[in-house]
Design a protein around this motif. Structure first.
Motif, PDB file in Angstrom:
ATOM      1  N   THR A 156       0.832  -1.197   0.000  1.00  0.00           N
ATOM      2  CA  THR A 156       0.000   0.000   0.000  1.00  0.00           C
ATOM      3  C   THR A 156       0.867   1.248   0.000  1.00  0.00           C
ATOM      4  O   THR A 156       1.534   1.546   1.002  1.00  0.00           O
ATOM      5  CB  THR A 156      -0.912   0.031   1.244  1.00  0.00           C
ATOM      6  N   PRO A 157       0.884   2.000  -1.094  1.00  0.00           N
ATOM      7  CA  PRO A 157       1.673   3.243  -1.112  1.00  0.00           C
ATOM      8  C   PRO A 157       0.987   4.319  -0.285  1.00  0.00           C
ATOM      9  O   PRO A 157      -0.246   4.396  -0.250  1.00  0.00           O
ATOM     10  CB  PRO A 157       1.698   3.616  -2.598  1.00  0.00           C
ATOM     11  N   LEU A 158       1.765   5.133   0.380  1.00  0.00           N
ATOM     12  CA  LEU A 158       1.210   6.220   1.184  1.00  0.00           C
ATOM     13  C   LEU A 158       0.913   7.415   0.279  1.00  0.00           C
ATOM     14  O   LEU A 158       1.793   7.902  -0.425  1.00  0.00           O
ATOM     15  CB  LEU A 158       2.192   6.630   2.279  1.00  0.00           C
ATOM     16  N   GLU A 159      -0.321   7.865   0.311  1.00  0.00           N
ATOM     17  CA  GLU A 159      -0.716   9.011  -0.498  1.00  0.00           C
ATOM     18  C   GLU A 159      -0.948  10.227   0.392  1.00  0.00           C
ATOM     19  O   GLU A 159      -1.273  10.108   1.573  1.00  0.00           O
ATOM     20  CB  GLU A 159      -1.984   8.679  -1.293  1.00  0.00           C
ATOM     21  N   ASP A 160      -0.762  11.389  -0.185  1.00  0.00           N
ATOM     22  CA  ASP A 160      -0.901  12.640   0.555  1.00  0.00           C
ATOM     23  C   ASP A 160      -2.373  13.031   0.632  1.00  0.00           C
ATOM     24  O   ASP A 160      -2.905  13.698  -0.259  1.00  0.00           O
ATOM     25  CB  ASP A 160      -0.087  13.738  -0.134  1.00  0.00           C
ATOM     26  N   VAL A 161      -3.037  12.585   1.686  1.00  0.00           N
ATOM     27  CA  VAL A 161      -4.448  12.914   1.879  1.00  0.00           C
ATOM     28  C   VAL A 161      -4.593  13.711   3.166  1.00  0.00           C
ATOM     29  O   VAL A 161      -3.760  13.626   4.070  1.00  0.00           O
ATOM     30  CB  VAL A 161      -5.334  11.650   1.938  1.00  0.00           C
ATOM     31  N   LYS A 162      -5.646  14.473   3.269  1.00  0.00           N
ATOM     32  CA  LYS A 162      -5.889  15.266   4.468  1.00  0.00           C
ATOM     33  C   LYS A 162      -6.221  14.343   5.637  1.00  0.00           C
ATOM     34  O   LYS A 162      -7.050  13.448   5.527  1.00  0.00           O
ATOM     35  CB  LYS A 162      -7.047  16.240   4.231  1.00  0.00           C
TER      36      LYS A 162
ATOM     37  N   PHE B 124      -1.883   4.707   8.715  1.00  0.00           N
ATOM     38  CA  PHE B 124      -3.144   4.169   9.228  1.00  0.00           C
ATOM     39  C   PHE B 124      -4.329   5.012   8.754  1.00  0.00           C
ATOM     40  O   PHE B 124      -5.362   4.476   8.331  1.00  0.00           O
ATOM     41  CB  PHE B 124      -3.123   4.124  10.761  1.00  0.00           C
ATOM     42  N   ASP B 125      -4.178   6.322   8.824  1.00  0.00           N
ATOM     43  CA  ASP B 125      -5.257   7.229   8.418  1.00  0.00           C
ATOM     44  C   ASP B 125      -5.628   7.020   6.952  1.00  0.00           C
ATOM     45  O   ASP B 125      -6.816   6.883   6.610  1.00  0.00           O
ATOM     46  CB  ASP B 125      -4.807   8.673   8.641  1.00  0.00           C
ATOM     47  N   ASP B 126      -4.632   6.970   6.089  1.00  0.00           N
ATOM     48  CA  ASP B 126      -4.851   6.769   4.653  1.00  0.00           C
ATOM     49  C   ASP B 126      -5.546   5.425   4.404  1.00  0.00           C
ATOM     50  O   ASP B 126      -6.485   5.317   3.607  1.00  0.00           O
ATOM     51  CB  ASP B 126      -3.504   6.827   3.935  1.00  0.00           C
ATOM     52  N   PHE B 127      -5.089   4.384   5.100  1.00  0.00           N
ATOM     53  CA  PHE B 127      -5.630   3.036   4.927  1.00  0.00           C
ATOM     54  C   PHE B 127      -7.080   2.954   5.392  1.00  0.00           C
ATOM     55  O   PHE B 127      -7.927   2.334   4.740  1.00  0.00           O
ATOM     56  CB  PHE B 127      -4.761   2.053   5.709  1.00  0.00           C
ATOM     57  N   ILE B 128      -7.374   3.593   6.513  1.00  0.00           N
ATOM     58  CA  ILE B 128      -8.744   3.573   7.058  1.00  0.00           C
ATOM     59  C   ILE B 128      -9.699   4.332   6.145  1.00  0.00           C
ATOM     60  O   ILE B 128     -10.840   3.901   5.915  1.00  0.00           O
ATOM     61  CB  ILE B 128      -8.758   4.164   8.479  1.00  0.00           C
ATOM     62  N   GLN B 129      -9.235   5.456   5.612  1.00  0.00           N
ATOM     63  CA  GLN B 129     -10.091   6.248   4.738  1.00  0.00           C
ATOM     64  C   GLN B 129     -10.467   5.495   3.464  1.00  0.00           C
ATOM     65  O   GLN B 129     -11.551   5.687   2.907  1.00  0.00           O
ATOM     66  CB  GLN B 129      -9.398   7.559   4.359  1.00  0.00           C
ATOM     67  N   LYS B 130      -9.589   4.609   3.012  1.00  0.00           N
ATOM     68  CA  LYS B 130      -9.806   3.917   1.742  1.00  0.00           C
ATOM     69  C   LYS B 130     -10.448   2.536   1.898  1.00  0.00           C
ATOM     70  O   LYS B 130     -10.781   1.893   0.893  1.00  0.00           O
ATOM     71  CB  LYS B 130      -8.477   3.759   1.007  1.00  0.00           C
ATOM     72  N   ASN B 131     -10.572   2.060   3.132  1.00  0.00           N
ATOM     73  CA  ASN B 131     -11.092   0.709   3.349  1.00  0.00           C
ATOM     74  C   ASN B 131     -12.128   0.698   4.474  1.00  0.00           C
ATOM     75  O   ASN B 131     -12.018   1.452   5.439  1.00  0.00           O
ATOM     76  CB  ASN B 131      -9.953  -0.249   3.716  1.00  0.00           C
ATOM     77  N   ASP B 132     -13.106  -0.164   4.319  1.00  0.00           N
ATOM     78  CA  ASP B 132     -14.134  -0.343   5.343  1.00  0.00           C
ATOM     79  C   ASP B 132     -13.649  -1.417   6.312  1.00  0.00           C
ATOM     80  O   ASP B 132     -13.893  -2.614   6.115  1.00  0.00           O
ATOM     81  CB  ASP B 132     -15.456  -0.748   4.686  1.00  0.00           C
ATOM     82  N   ILE B 133     -12.929  -1.005   7.348  1.00  0.00           N
ATOM     83  CA  ILE B 133     -12.267  -1.954   8.235  1.00  0.00           C
ATOM     84  C   ILE B 133     -12.459  -1.570   9.697  1.00  0.00           C
ATOM     85  O   ILE B 133     -12.780  -0.433  10.028  1.00  0.00           O
ATOM     86  CB  ILE B 133     -10.750  -2.047   7.927  1.00  0.00           C
TER      87      ILE B 133
ATOM     88  N   GLN C 200      -7.718  -6.317   7.910  1.00  0.00           N
ATOM     89  CA  GLN C 200      -6.763  -6.285   6.812  1.00  0.00           C
ATOM     90  C   GLN C 200      -5.344  -6.063   7.323  1.00  0.00           C
ATOM     91  O   GLN C 200      -5.134  -5.583   8.443  1.00  0.00           O
ATOM     92  CB  GLN C 200      -7.122  -5.187   5.806  1.00  0.00           C
ATOM     93  N   TYR C 201      -4.405  -6.404   6.460  1.00  0.00           N
ATOM     94  CA  TYR C 201      -2.988  -6.179   6.763  1.00  0.00           C
ATOM     95  C   TYR C 201      -2.522  -4.938   6.025  1.00  0.00           C
ATOM     96  O   TYR C 201      -2.742  -4.795   4.816  1.00  0.00           O
ATOM     97  CB  TYR C 201      -2.137  -7.387   6.338  1.00  0.00           C
ATOM     98  N   LEU C 202      -1.868  -4.032   6.745  1.00  0.00           N
ATOM     99  CA  LEU C 202      -1.331  -2.816   6.154  1.00  0.00           C
ATOM    100  C   LEU C 202       0.117  -3.080   5.740  1.00  0.00           C
ATOM    101  O   LEU C 202       1.048  -2.935   6.528  1.00  0.00           O
ATOM    102  CB  LEU C 202      -1.405  -1.657   7.150  1.00  0.00           C
ATOM    103  N   LYS C 203       0.296  -3.470   4.495  1.00  0.00           N
ATOM    104  CA  LYS C 203       1.625  -3.789   3.973  1.00  0.00           C
ATOM    105  C   LYS C 203       2.223  -2.528   3.361  1.00  0.00           C
ATOM    106  O   LYS C 203       2.162  -2.299   2.157  1.00  0.00           O
ATOM    107  CB  LYS C 203       1.522  -4.913   2.933  1.00  0.00           C
ATOM    108  N   SER C 204       2.813  -1.726   4.231  1.00  0.00           N
ATOM    109  CA  SER C 204       3.363  -0.435   3.815  1.00  0.00           C
ATOM    110  C   SER C 204       4.689  -0.178   4.508  1.00  0.00           C
ATOM    111  O   SER C 204       4.796  -0.339   5.730  1.00  0.00           O
ATOM    112  CB  SER C 204       2.375   0.695   4.143  1.00  0.00           C
TER     113      SER C 204
END
Length: 374
Positions: free
Chosen positions: A29-35, A144-153, A241-245
């Protein structure tokens, strides 16, 4: 005996091969620049960690995440050193919202008691747990923030590794630990999650209370991570889910000597008999039988039950499949240089793992200056 050897080897090949296959199924999972959107409550239990805390506190001060969007709850478990003083001196002048709670013992697991107390007093819904002997990456909470925003987990497992591996004993621990990380990631890839590490874990407060926390395993001193994972899987198998980052990799320190290493591994092994996961138990049995066979194989050879050729082929095949999974893992953690210690470690590991299993069956262990008995 040859047929038994082939069956053991095939089961092991199938098991580790499935983890190697699953490892690639979990996408990086690449880290993206999100608010920043999620508010976090960071939970850190500690006991006599004055030596390790400076690295943790320095990494906390370097976190990129907005200071107003997270709090830190340190839980002091009867520390007798300067841990509390150190935390206050390092963080009191920062803008970080932190508090130091005193642990209250209600079970046989001080760490579970500490986490439960922290969650009950936390402000936010997303809990993030780590340990006092860890170093956090700069973009840890951002990941974690980016991953949570993009996934229903509701539950996130994230990567952990060792640093400061300056001796063979510590490199041995690193390779052993990375093999567990490889199994953890690979198991997620085949939809059979069985492992996680409390040094890098996130879940919602709502889920924690819905699962009734650690009820049902509070008599076991360890397992604040895996038992909660198992309960979450039973309730919400599709919300984990697993955060593979690489941006989420937490680093911790290996044990300083062999005695502490054995105590740590016995503590880990002691909870396996209480696993609810049949696949988890099967994995443990297959790995133990394979290592046990290799430990006993010289005697089997001397007793003419197996040939030297069978023994040699068995070791080579095991070495190759282990190397495949480990290579994938060290490449993700950017620790390929430590593979140089794998060949010698592969001879020692079966002996070490069988020894730990037997010790865990018959003896207790000492951890954080406390003795735990069977």
């Amino acid at each position: 005996m040859l047929i038994i050897t082939i069956v053991i080897l095939l089961l092991y090949l199938l098991l580790i091969g499935s983890f190697a296959y699953g490892f690639d199924k979990v996408k990086t999972t690449p880290l993206e620049d999100v608010k920043a959107k999620i508010d976090f409550s960071m939970i850190i239990p500690f006991r006599n960690e004055a030596e390790a805390l400076p690295d943790l506190l320095a990494s906390i001060l370097e976190l990129n995440y907005p200071k107003h969007k997270f709090e830190i709850l340190f839980i002091d478990d009867d520390s007798e050193d300067d841990s509390v003083k150190l935390i206050r001196s390092k963080l009191s002048k920062s803008k970080i919202d932190f508090s130091i709670l005193h642990n209250e013992h209600h079970s046989n697991s001080p760490k579970k008691d500490a986490i439960t107390k922290a969650i009950s007093q936390s402000k936010y819904d997303w809990m993030v747990t780590t340990d006092a002997d860890c170093k956090l990456p700069k973009y840890w909470l951002d990941s974690f923030d980016d991953f949570i925003q993009k996934n229903d987990i509701k539950f996130i497992v994230a990567p952990v590794t060792y640093h400061t591996t300056t001796s063979f004993l510590k490199r041995f621990q690193l390779l052993d630990f990375l093999s567990l990380q490889g199994v953890s990631i690979g198991a997620f890839g085949i939809n059979k999650p069985i492992l996680c590490n409390g040094a890098n874990l996130a879940y919602t407060k709502t889920l924690f209370f819905e699962l009734e926390g650690f009820d049902g395993n509070s008599n076991i001193s360890s397992g604040d991570d895996i038992f909660l994972l198992q309960k979450a899987i039973q309730k919400y198998p599709n919300k984990i889910q697993y955060l593979k980052s690489e941006s989420a990799i937490v680093k911790t320190i290996p044990q300083h000597d062999f005695k502490n290493l054995v105590s740590q591994r016995v503590r880990w092994a002691g909870k396996t008999s209480s696993y609810n996961s049949l696949f988890g138990k099967l994995t443990g049995i297959v790995v133990f039988v394979m290592n046990g066979f290799l430990v006993c194989s010289p005697l089997l050879y001397l007793a003419n039950f197996i040939s030297i050729k069978t023994l040699l082929y068995t070791f080579i095949i095991k070495f190759c499949i282990d190397f495949l999974l480990l290579f994938k893992t060290v490449r993700f953690f950017n620790q390929e240089s430590y593979l140089a210690s794998f060949f010698f470690s592969s001879f020692l590991y079966p002996i070490f793992s069988v020894y730990v299993v037997f010790i865990s069956v018959f003896k207790g262990y000492k951890w954080k200056d406390r003795t735990y008995r069977k």
